[in-house]
Scaffold this motif. Structure first.
Motif, short mmCIF file in Angstrom:
data_model
loop_
_atom_site.label_atom_id
_atom_site.label_comp_id
_atom_site.label_asym_id
_atom_site.label_seq_id
_atom_site.Cartn_x
_atom_site.Cartn_y
_atom_site.Cartn_z
N GLU A 129 9.83 13.66 -4.54
CA GLU A 129 10.51 12.38 -4.71
C GLU A 129 10.14 11.46 -3.54
N ILE A 130 10.20 10.16 -3.77
CA ILE A 130 9.96 9.21 -2.69
C ILE A 130 11.04 9.40 -1.64
N GLY A 131 10.63 9.50 -0.41
CA GLY A 131 11.57 9.73 0.69
C GLY A 131 11.60 11.19 1.13
N ALA A 132 11.09 12.08 0.29
CA ALA A 132 11.03 13.49 0.67
C ALA A 132 9.84 13.71 1.60
N GLY A 133 9.90 14.77 2.36
CA GLY A 133 8.80 15.10 3.25
C GLY A 133 9.02 14.56 4.64
N GLY A 134 8.08 14.86 5.49
CA GLY A 134 8.18 14.46 6.89
C GLY A 134 7.98 12.97 7.09
N LYS A 135 8.48 12.50 8.17
CA LYS A 135 8.34 11.09 8.55
C LYS A 135 7.24 10.99 9.61
N PHE A 136 6.59 9.84 9.70
CA PHE A 136 5.58 9.63 10.72
C PHE A 136 6.23 9.66 12.10
N LYS A 137 5.61 10.36 13.02
CA LYS A 137 6.09 10.37 14.40
C LYS A 137 5.67 9.08 15.11
N TYR A 185 0.83 -1.20 0.00
CA TYR A 185 0.00 0.00 0.00
C TYR A 185 0.87 1.25 0.00
N GLU A 186 1.87 1.28 0.85
CA GLU A 186 2.75 2.45 0.97
C GLU A 186 3.52 2.67 -0.34
N ARG A 187 3.98 1.61 -0.96
CA ARG A 187 4.70 1.74 -2.23
C ARG A 187 3.78 2.31 -3.30
N ARG A 188 2.53 1.82 -3.39
CA ARG A 188 1.57 2.35 -4.36
C ARG A 188 1.23 3.81 -4.06
N ARG A 189 1.07 4.12 -2.78
CA ARG A 189 0.74 5.49 -2.39
C ARG A 189 1.86 6.44 -2.78
N LEU A 190 3.10 6.04 -2.54
CA LEU A 190 4.23 6.91 -2.83
C LEU A 190 4.57 6.96 -4.32
N SER A 191 4.07 6.01 -5.09
CA SER A 191 4.36 5.96 -6.52
C SER A 191 3.24 6.54 -7.39
N ARG A 192 2.25 7.13 -6.79
CA ARG A 192 1.13 7.64 -7.58
C ARG A 192 1.59 8.74 -8.53
N ARG A 193 0.92 8.86 -9.62
CA ARG A 193 1.31 9.73 -10.72
C ARG A 193 1.32 11.21 -10.34
N GLU A 194 0.36 11.66 -9.56
CA GLU A 194 0.26 13.08 -9.23
C GLU A 194 1.19 13.53 -8.11
#
Length: 101
Positions: A52-60, A39-48
């Motif tokens: 980049e994957i890995g950018a942004g905040g991490k879950f606390k 699920y996480e891979r599909r969510r992070l790979s979505r077209r819109e």
């Protein structure tokens, strides 16, 4: 702070907080842990996606803690401000996790 580990120490309290038993929670987590990476891979790979994957905040919170928070929310239907306070998150982060799940 509301804490998964504290809640797990008292099975009756855990059930009152979430509406499910510790055994049911563990079974749910076993299924989710197996399905979550895909699920996480599909969510992070979505077209819109703009970053980049890995950018942004991490879950606390860990996946288990986020599921616990979601079950707690569904059981008690709290405001996001209170939910954020109880789990030491900003209310917008509590809302975002609710939107994703």
């Amino acid at each position: 702070m509301l804490n998964l580990e504290k809640a797990k120490k008292s099975p009756n309290f855990f059930r009152r907080l979430t509406g499910i038993s510790l055994q049911e929670f563990d079974e749910l987590m076993a299924v989710l842990k197996k399905a979550y990476p895909d699920y996480e891979r599909r969510r992070l790979s979505r077209r819109e996606r703009e970053r980049e994957i890995g950018a942004g905040g991490k879950f606390k919170l860990s996946l288990q803690e986020r599921v616990f928070m979601t079950l707690f929310f569904l059981r008690h239907y709290l405001t996001f401000a209170l939910l954020g306070f109880l789990f030491e998150l900003h209310e917008s982060n509590a809302y975002i996790w609710r939107k994703v799940s």
